[in-house]
Design a protein around this motif. Structure first.
Motif, PDB file in Angstrom:
ATOM      1  N   GLY A 179      71.481  42.130  46.921  1.00  0.00           N
ATOM      2  CA  GLY A 179      69.713  42.070  47.062  1.00  0.00           C
ATOM      3  C   GLY A 179      70.004  41.435  47.963  1.00  0.00           C
ATOM      4  N   ASP A 180      68.705  41.728  48.524  1.00  0.00           N
ATOM      5  CA  ASP A 180      68.040  40.980  50.116  1.00  0.00           C
ATOM      6  C   ASP A 180      67.912  39.584  50.270  1.00  0.00           C
ATOM      7  N   ASN A 181      67.597  38.330  49.138  1.00  0.00           N
ATOM      8  CA  ASN A 181      67.734  37.159  49.114  1.00  0.00           C
ATOM      9  C   ASN A 181      69.839  36.714  49.266  1.00  0.00           C
ATOM     10  N   VAL A 182      70.276  38.194  48.935  1.00  0.00           N
ATOM     11  CA  VAL A 182      72.167  37.290  48.897  1.00  0.00           C
ATOM     12  C   VAL A 182      72.445  38.182  50.622  1.00  0.00           C
ATOM     13  N   ASN A 183      71.767  39.157  50.545  1.00  0.00           N
ATOM     14  CA  ASN A 183      73.024  40.142  51.677  1.00  0.00           C
ATOM     15  C   ASN A 183      72.060  40.335  53.254  1.00  0.00           C
ATOM     16  N   SER A 184      72.610  41.008  54.361  1.00  0.00           N
ATOM     17  CA  SER A 184      71.801  40.364  55.208  1.00  0.00           C
ATOM     18  C   SER A 184      72.623  41.628  55.863  1.00  0.00           C
ATOM     19  N   ASP A 185      72.401  42.171  57.368  1.00  0.00           N
ATOM     20  CA  ASP A 185      72.715  43.490  58.185  1.00  0.00           C
ATOM     21  C   ASP A 185      73.642  42.765  58.873  1.00  0.00           C
ATOM     22  N   LYS A 186      74.083  41.378  58.294  1.00  0.00           N
ATOM     23  CA  LYS A 186      75.630  40.992  58.509  1.00  0.00           C
ATOM     24  C   LYS A 186      76.850  40.815  57.581  1.00  0.00           C
ATOM     25  N   TRP A 187      78.081  40.774  58.033  1.00  0.00           N
ATOM     26  CA  TRP A 187      78.891  40.349  56.552  1.00  0.00           C
ATOM     27  C   TRP A 187      78.966  38.893  56.041  1.00  0.00           C
ATOM     28  N   ASP A 188      78.906  39.765  55.304  1.00  0.00           N
ATOM     29  CA  ASP A 188      78.713  39.002  54.041  1.00  0.00           C
ATOM     30  C   ASP A 188      79.345  38.912  52.928  1.00  0.00           C
ATOM     31  N   ALA A 189      80.504  37.788  52.937  1.00  0.00           N
ATOM     32  CA  ALA A 189      81.316  37.604  51.788  1.00  0.00           C
ATOM     33  C   ALA A 189      81.501  36.956  51.359  1.00  0.00           C
ATOM     34  N   TYR A 190      83.137  37.193  50.115  1.00  0.00           N
ATOM     35  CA  TYR A 190      83.689  35.767  50.039  1.00  0.00           C
ATOM     36  C   TYR A 190      82.806  35.122  49.169  1.00  0.00           C
ATOM     37  N   ALA A 191      82.438  35.423  48.347  1.00  0.00           N
ATOM     38  CA  ALA A 191      81.359  34.526  47.346  1.00  0.00           C
ATOM     39  C   ALA A 191      82.200  33.783  46.397  1.00  0.00           C
ATOM     40  N   ASP A 233      83.074  42.226  47.708  1.00  0.00           N
ATOM     41  CA  ASP A 233      82.100  42.320  48.764  1.00  0.00           C
ATOM     42  C   ASP A 233      82.938  43.619  49.552  1.00  0.00           C
ATOM     43  N   SER A 234      82.006  44.679  50.362  1.00  0.00           N
ATOM     44  CA  SER A 234      82.917  46.003  50.751  1.00  0.00           C
ATOM     45  C   SER A 234      81.048  46.134  50.925  1.00  0.00           C
ATOM     46  N   GLU A 235      81.739  46.898  52.025  1.00  0.00           N
ATOM     47  CA  GLU A 235      80.688  48.279  53.225  1.00  0.00           C
ATOM     48  C   GLU A 235      80.470  49.284  52.123  1.00  0.00           C
ATOM     49  N   ARG A 236      79.451  50.017  51.506  1.00  0.00           N
ATOM     50  CA  ARG A 236      79.261  50.477  50.782  1.00  0.00           C
ATOM     51  C   ARG A 236      78.088  51.540  51.570  1.00  0.00           C
ATOM     52  N   GLU A 237      77.657  52.733  50.798  1.00  0.00           N
ATOM     53  CA  GLU A 237      76.861  53.651  51.039  1.00  0.00           C
ATOM     54  C   GLU A 237      75.458  52.985  50.766  1.00  0.00           C
ATOM     55  N   GLY A 238      74.260  52.369  51.271  1.00  0.00           N
ATOM     56  CA  GLY A 238      72.985  52.607  50.853  1.00  0.00           C
ATOM     57  C   GLY A 238      73.550  51.141  50.445  1.00  0.00           C
ATOM     58  N   GLY A 239      73.993  50.030  51.771  1.00  0.00           N
ATOM     59  CA  GLY A 239      74.002  48.701  51.682  1.00  0.00           C
ATOM     60  C   GLY A 239      73.274  48.423  52.480  1.00  0.00           C
ATOM     61  N   TYR A 240      73.708  46.632  53.587  1.00  0.00           N
ATOM     62  CA  TYR A 240      72.527  46.838  54.260  1.00  0.00           C
ATOM     63  C   TYR A 240      73.118  47.056  55.942  1.00  0.00           C
ATOM     64  N   GLY A 241      74.287  47.006  55.939  1.00  0.00           N
ATOM     65  CA  GLY A 241      74.718  47.708  57.299  1.00  0.00           C
ATOM     66  C   GLY A 241      75.605  46.926  57.631  1.00  0.00           C
ATOM     67  N   ASP A 242      76.395  45.846  56.871  1.00  0.00           N
ATOM     68  CA  ASP A 242      78.070  45.227  57.045  1.00  0.00           C
ATOM     69  C   ASP A 242      78.675  45.365  55.116  1.00  0.00           C
ATOM     70  N   SER A 243      79.649  44.755  55.347  1.00  0.00           N
ATOM     71  CA  SER A 243      79.719  44.008  54.100  1.00  0.00           C
ATOM     72  C   SER A 243      78.853  43.415  53.296  1.00  0.00           C
ATOM     73  N   ASP A 244      78.231  43.713  51.897  1.00  0.00           N
ATOM     74  CA  ASP A 244      77.511  43.280  51.694  1.00  0.00           C
ATOM     75  C   ASP A 244      78.349  42.755  50.177  1.00  0.00           C
ATOM     76  N   LEU A 245      77.766  41.977  49.474  1.00  0.00           N
ATOM     77  CA  LEU A 245      78.457  40.977  48.165  1.00  0.00           C
ATOM     78  C   LEU A 245      77.715  41.860  46.231  1.00  0.00           C
ATOM     79  N   TYR A 246      78.746  42.639  46.205  1.00  0.00           N
ATOM     80  CA  TYR A 246      78.334  43.747  45.173  1.00  0.00           C
ATOM     81  C   TYR A 246      79.291  42.541  43.905  1.00  0.00           C
ATOM     82  N   ILE A 247      78.343  42.781  42.468  1.00  0.00           N
ATOM     83  CA  ILE A 247      78.453  41.815  41.337  1.00  0.00           C
ATOM     84  C   ILE A 247      78.751  43.481  40.479  1.00  0.00           C
ATOM     85  N   SER A 248      79.279  43.740  39.125  1.00  0.00           N
ATOM     86  CA  SER A 248      79.394  44.198  38.225  1.00  0.00           C
ATOM     87  C   SER A 248      79.926  43.539  36.739  1.00  0.00           C
ATOM     88  N   PHE A 249      79.216  43.840  35.621  1.00  0.00           N
ATOM     89  CA  PHE A 249      79.120  42.329  34.405  1.00  0.00           C
ATOM     90  C   PHE A 249      80.141  43.201  33.439  1.00  0.00           C
TER      91      PHE A 249
END
Length: 290
Positions: A239-251, A209-225
């Motif tokens: 994506g917004d099925n997982v992330n929100s404008d709140k703190w989303d983290a620790y997957a 998880d990280s707060e990045r430009e282009g995210g949903y407003g707070d920390s979002d979950l990211y994936i790299s393959f």
């Protein structure tokens, strides 16, 4: 919004737990898989609402390999310090069987024999666990701040470091010897509050998880393959099925590979944090098509 460093933040929970023993009165009878919860679809939803995810602070939910144990961290009420609560399924019924002071975020090795806890770990011993041990001076350093360390089936460690401007490091095994941790590249270490990595058992992907430009407003979950050349592919917002404008983290992904569990802050101050889950098919939907 700053990410949560649990040992340094005092949070209060309106939930009051009056029982002082491992009484099942604290929790209703839960039978069947996943603590008796109906599995989610492709849109994230609270995990065990009103049972595990209550008003207050519940986070870091993980199942142990074998899917017969579940652990989460709570704080508030009788729990003055962050405390790990463990459930075990016996005769198809989930019962609380252990609680202990939290010292590092729990992630299980794929074998199920080791419970990683930041720079420390416990080993499976009979029907329980040993006392917490150190991973050694390579990881137990005063200048590093490890919150979460995740291990692959090959023994690769990936972990965060909040004392070094929020970065993620990786340590592999070579000929059975532990290699010194190195910084992961800018694909992973970009943005603010970069933390809480989870590496797939087969090392085919990494979630953090990280707060990045282009995210949903707070920390979002990211994936790299992982790519064919063993490099890491682009960071993909989940994506917004997982992330929100709140703190989303620790997957983390359940050991059966079917669901993703993660934390979501329910208010701006993260005084109320719940555990959410979603169908892990989202991972395959995000995987680049060859």
């Amino acid at each position: 919004m700053n990410r949560i460093v649990i040992s340094n933040i005092l949070l209060f929970c309106v939930l009051s737990m009056s029982h002082k023993t491992y009484s099942q009165d604290e929790y209703p009878v839960m039978e069947g898989q996943y603590l008796g919860q109906k599995p989610p679809g492709m849109m994230a939803e609270p995990f065990a609402p009103g049972i595990i995810s209550r008003q207050g602070w519940e986070l870091e939910g993980v199942f142990a390999p074998g899917m017969k144990e579940f652990y989460f961290t709570t704080k508030g009420g009788k729990y003055k310090q962050p405390t790990v609560i463990g459930f075990r399924q016996q005769n198809n019924v989930w019962k609380k069987y252990i609680e202990f002071m939290r010292r590092g975020e729990i992630v299980f090795a794929p074998s199920g024999t080791r419970m990683h806890m930041a720079e420390g770990y416990r080993e499976r011993m009979g029907d329980g666990w040993t006392e917490r041990k150190s991973l050694g001076p390579m990881f137990d350093r005063d200048d590093w701040g490890i919150m979460r360390l995740s291990a692959s089936a090959k023994g690769t460690y990936v972990f965060d470091d909040y004392k070094s401007n929020d970065v993620i490091r990786i340590s592999t095994l070579k000929d059975g010897k532990r290699q010194a941790p190195t910084l992961m590249g800018p694909i992973i270490n970009t943005g603010k509050w970069t933390a809480h990595p989870f590496i797939a058992p087969d090392e085919s992907y990494l979630i953090w998880d990280s707060e990045r430009e282009g995210g949903y407003g707070d920390s979002d979950l990211y994936i790299s393959f992982r790519q064919k050349d063993s490099s890491w592919g682009p960071a993909i917002n989940m994506g917004d099925n997982v992330n929100s404008d709140k703190w989303d983290a620790y997957a983390s992904v359940t050991p059966d590979g079917k669901y993703i569990l993660f934390n979501r802050g329910m208010d701006d101050d993260n005084n109320n944090v719940d555990i959410y889950w979603v169908n892990a098919n989202i991972i395959e939907n995000l995987r680049p098509k060859l």
